[in-house]
Scaffold this active site. Sequence first.
Site, PDB file in Angstrom:
ATOM      1  N   CYS A  14     -22.652  21.655 -32.782  1.00  0.00           N
ATOM      2  CA  CYS A  14     -24.087  21.969 -32.748  1.00  0.00           C
ATOM      3  C   CYS A  14     -24.429  21.825 -31.286  1.00  0.00           C
ATOM      4  O   CYS A  14     -24.272  20.924 -30.591  1.00  0.00           O
ATOM      5  CB  CYS A  14     -25.088  21.063 -33.416  1.00  0.00           C
ATOM      6  SG  CYS A  14     -26.739  21.220 -33.143  1.00  0.00           S
ATOM      7  N   LYS A  25       2.716  -7.280 -35.389  1.00  0.00           N
ATOM      8  CA  LYS A  25       1.538  -6.797 -34.857  1.00  0.00           C
ATOM      9  C   LYS A  25       0.270  -7.526 -35.800  1.00  0.00           C
ATOM     10  O   LYS A  25       0.159  -6.787 -36.997  1.00  0.00           O
ATOM     11  CB  LYS A  25       1.231  -5.566 -34.677  1.00  0.00           C
ATOM     12  CG  LYS A  25       0.175  -5.065 -34.077  1.00  0.00           C
ATOM     13  CD  LYS A  25      -0.083  -3.392 -33.768  1.00  0.00           C
ATOM     14  CE  LYS A  25      -1.416  -3.036 -33.244  1.00  0.00           C
ATOM     15  NZ  LYS A  25      -2.474  -3.288 -34.042  1.00  0.00           N
ATOM     16  N   CYS A  30     -30.404  19.704 -37.614  1.00  0.00           N
ATOM     17  CA  CYS A  30     -31.529  20.460 -36.956  1.00  0.00           C
ATOM     18  C   CYS A  30     -31.475  21.775 -37.323  1.00  0.00           C
ATOM     19  O   CYS A  30     -32.758  22.512 -36.956  1.00  0.00           O
ATOM     20  CB  CYS A  30     -31.233  20.093 -35.490  1.00  0.00           C
ATOM     21  SG  CYS A  30     -29.889  21.130 -34.670  1.00  0.00           S
ATOM     22  N   CYS A  37     -31.154  17.522 -31.430  1.00  0.00           N
ATOM     23  CA  CYS A  37     -30.605  17.572 -32.870  1.00  0.00           C
ATOM     24  C   CYS A  37     -30.640  16.008 -33.043  1.00  0.00           C
ATOM     25  O   CYS A  37     -30.362  15.024 -32.644  1.00  0.00           O
ATOM     26  CB  CYS A  37     -29.294  17.925 -32.803  1.00  0.00           C
ATOM     27  SG  CYS A  37     -28.304  17.568 -34.324  1.00  0.00           S
ATOM     28  N   TYR A  55      -0.128 -15.500 -28.691  1.00  0.00           N
ATOM     29  CA  TYR A  55       1.090 -14.665 -28.516  1.00  0.00           C
ATOM     30  C   TYR A  55       1.062 -14.195 -26.993  1.00  0.00           C
ATOM     31  O   TYR A  55       2.135 -13.431 -26.680  1.00  0.00           O
ATOM     32  CB  TYR A  55       1.234 -13.497 -29.388  1.00  0.00           C
ATOM     33  CG  TYR A  55      -0.050 -12.735 -29.155  1.00  0.00           C
ATOM     34  CD1 TYR A  55      -0.139 -11.614 -28.441  1.00  0.00           C
ATOM     35  CD2 TYR A  55      -1.070 -12.851 -30.023  1.00  0.00           C
ATOM     36  CE1 TYR A  55      -1.068 -10.873 -28.400  1.00  0.00           C
ATOM     37  CE2 TYR A  55      -2.043 -11.885 -30.256  1.00  0.00           C
ATOM     38  CZ  TYR A  55      -2.079 -10.914 -29.296  1.00  0.00           C
ATOM     39  OH  TYR A  55      -3.237 -10.055 -29.265  1.00  0.00           O
ATOM     40  N   GLU A  93       7.635  -8.977 -31.834  1.00  0.00           N
ATOM     41  CA  GLU A  93       6.740  -9.518 -32.397  1.00  0.00           C
ATOM     42  C   GLU A  93       5.994  -9.029 -33.615  1.00  0.00           C
ATOM     43  O   GLU A  93       5.575  -7.863 -33.314  1.00  0.00           O
ATOM     44  CB  GLU A  93       5.780 -10.720 -31.641  1.00  0.00           C
ATOM     45  CG  GLU A  93       4.742  -9.635 -30.987  1.00  0.00           C
ATOM     46  CD  GLU A  93       4.112 -10.576 -29.837  1.00  0.00           C
ATOM     47  OE1 GLU A  93       2.894 -10.179 -29.505  1.00  0.00           O
ATOM     48  OE2 GLU A  93       4.628 -11.372 -29.173  1.00  0.00           O
ATOM     49  N   ASP A  99      -2.895  -8.321 -38.037  1.00  0.00           N
ATOM     50  CA  ASP A  99      -4.246  -7.593 -38.376  1.00  0.00           C
ATOM     51  C   ASP A  99      -5.244  -8.349 -38.467  1.00  0.00           C
ATOM     52  O   ASP A  99      -5.642  -8.750 -39.614  1.00  0.00           O
ATOM     53  CB  ASP A  99      -3.759  -6.660 -39.628  1.00  0.00           C
ATOM     54  CG  ASP A  99      -4.979  -5.479 -39.699  1.00  0.00           C
ATOM     55  OD1 ASP A  99      -5.744  -5.433 -38.928  1.00  0.00           O
ATOM     56  OD2 ASP A  99      -5.165  -5.117 -40.980  1.00  0.00           O
ATOM     57  N   CYS A 102     -26.498  23.647 -38.622  1.00  0.00           N
ATOM     58  CA  CYS A 102     -26.365  22.268 -38.370  1.00  0.00           C
ATOM     59  C   CYS A 102     -27.197  21.369 -39.463  1.00  0.00           C
ATOM     60  O   CYS A 102     -28.608  21.778 -39.441  1.00  0.00           O
ATOM     61  CB  CYS A 102     -26.808  21.788 -37.099  1.00  0.00           C
ATOM     62  SG  CYS A 102     -27.081  20.020 -36.872  1.00  0.00           S
ATOM     63  N   LYS A 124       3.961   1.260 -35.069  1.00  0.00           N
ATOM     64  CA  LYS A 124       3.230   1.099 -36.396  1.00  0.00           C
ATOM     65  C   LYS A 124       4.073   1.323 -37.676  1.00  0.00           C
ATOM     66  O   LYS A 124       4.966   2.232 -37.555  1.00  0.00           O
ATOM     67  CB  LYS A 124       1.824   1.887 -36.437  1.00  0.00           C
ATOM     68  CG  LYS A 124       0.974   1.709 -35.335  1.00  0.00           C
ATOM     69  CD  LYS A 124       0.225   0.427 -35.680  1.00  0.00           C
ATOM     70  CE  LYS A 124      -1.081   0.316 -34.851  1.00  0.00           C
ATOM     71  NZ  LYS A 124      -2.091   1.005 -35.287  1.00  0.00           N
TER      72      LYS A 124
END
Length: 708
Positions: free
Chosen positions: A446, A136, A433, A452, A248, A134, A138, A430, A336
């Site tokens: 980090c 897919k 931080c 942080c 479905y 079937e 979206d 980082c 896909k």
Amino acid sequence: MTRHDAEEGGPAAVAADPREMSFGEVAGEAARLHRELHRHNHLYHAEAAPEISDSAYDELFRRLQVIEAAHPGLVTPDSPTQRVGADPLESLPNIEHAAPMLSLDSAREVEEVRRFDERLRKTLGDEKIRYVLEPKLDGASLELVYVDGVLERAVTRGNGRVGEGVTENVRTIPTVPLRLRGREPPVPAFLSVRGEVIMCLSDFESLNQRRIEAAKPPYQNPRNATSGALRQLDSRITARRPLTVLAYDIMAVEGAAFDSDSEGIEALRAWGLKTPERVTVAESVEEIARYHRAFDRDRESLDYEIDGVVVKLDALAPRTLLGSTAHHPRWAIAFKFEPRKEITRIDRILVSVGRTGVLTPVALLRPVEVGGVTVSRASLHNREELERKDVREGDLVRVQRAGDVIPQVVERIDEDGHERGELFTMPGACPSCGTEPVERGPFTICPNHLACPAQLKGRITHFGSRAALDIEGLGAETAALLVEEGLVGELADLFELTEDDLLPLEGFAAVSARNLVGAIRERRQVELARFLVGLGIPEVGVAVARDLAMHFRGIEAVRSAPAEALESIHGVGEKMSAAIRGFFGAPDVRDALDRLLNRGFRFVVPDGPPAGEEGGWAGKTVVLTGTLESFSRSRLRDMLRDLGARVTGSVSSRTDFLVAGADPGSKLEKARRLGVEVLDEAQLRERLGRREGDGRPENLPARDRGRG
């Protein structure tokens, strides 16, 4: 196609005043109008074959409205007049699904599908495997629940176990029957259906045109418009949106039995639900590949968005043997399509810091539309990927939406005569931080996990998320505000917040401040599994957190557990065990957790033996059927799972127990034929070690109390 394409029809005679009719006469006419309007709705929305014009339909509809206005007692939940929407809700309720709504594992290459097919054939030992294919879709996943044929509730997917109740909104969607129709197969006593809510592209374009004309911003894509419409607090707004629901999958059913998924889809159609087009069956990978190519070829001409095709094992009984992971069933896969790609230029590259401390390079792009969505940022993944692709600021690149969702840079495009920018390197500190990062494989991290600010914002959001402590009002925006204003420096600080702390902040008033403080403090009593999820332990998701809680039954036992104890739990291997021990063994985590626990937590662990304990229900496969007086189905299902049992929807030779209530249907007959042990309600209570009436809310696991 509109009803104007059909021949005119409808009532010919002048209708009598319902106030002057006997109640029997007016009730009979109302019932007839119900049947007629439901039939015409189905013909128009599900079959695209209307028999009467819009004006004739409107005449029938107005007549029913007149009758219901004169006799309000004749208004039923499944009346066609109830599609117009109801008064706004204050919030959407959380509702547990009749069965988990899992996501699908995915493949992009036909060889991956072939390996999936080979695994199934090896496990099942059956060369005559058949698949249902079937599109897919979206859109937004939805559960529809019918009791005695009448729509009782509609629930968004949420986290797969619990979603948001959107029943009043879904009642307004014309393709959702308020009452199931048909006699063959008979309408079941209980039916849980999974479907997808979509907005057709033509309807989406018309909606956006109306918004532009009304000086409102257009929606970015159909999926966002659909999701927003579905979750409106005012169902009258949903009623004005052009939504369609395609069913479905049968998630749970009582009063009907099917041997295959394709039989279930045919039943959904017979009961009046609209199903996806071009659903078919296949017996080989080659047939699957042809189906995939055909849909991919036609993709641009479709009036709805799809991102692949779904391949599902047709036979239902073997699905129980194959089972599921915590995230997806092992008997289905999404094949896909290749992501849509476009070309644009990188203006800048910056580095973002995630909840777990990973520094991710992100490309800021000149906005480009990819598959209907405007993309202006794309992930460059990690240090090694950035070096491999060698993309720099100013480069022309090809971008795609991975899975048609997450934007990413695919490759750099060479340009003759173009002077390239400097080579980008990861920062020596980082960005949030200033701590010197460390390299772990391809990732730059980090190590300042608990101090942080960027990580703390993410940790707070995760801590309050639905899968964790489920603190209403503690989203990403609020978390960022609390950190930036210096009110929260670690998770423990959340439980010290007062209304006076919040009132000066932008977006807070007396009510919202009081609600957030109250919501946080209420969660000091929480399921242990949710708390473990909220801590963000590496490698530990919802399913593993649940198993840890059931096995150790206390936070101290979890945090001090040796490797051999952790690895005795199903699904926990050496890598996960090392990650758990490393997390709890880190001095900064240990100290921060001590401070958090000092805020007065009380942990709830469902009744039952530790997971994996021999005997009892652990490891047993159980099927429920019929109506139970002492237990609601969802609560009993959770109780059994808490005791280590697997609860499935169909009886097979591998079923250990069938729990049979009143009107059990065909499952009881099948269980007896296969020699499966059958438990009535009294025997069930005895096995659970519960007294008569122990299905009452006060005797259920604490996490179920207070939920409808």
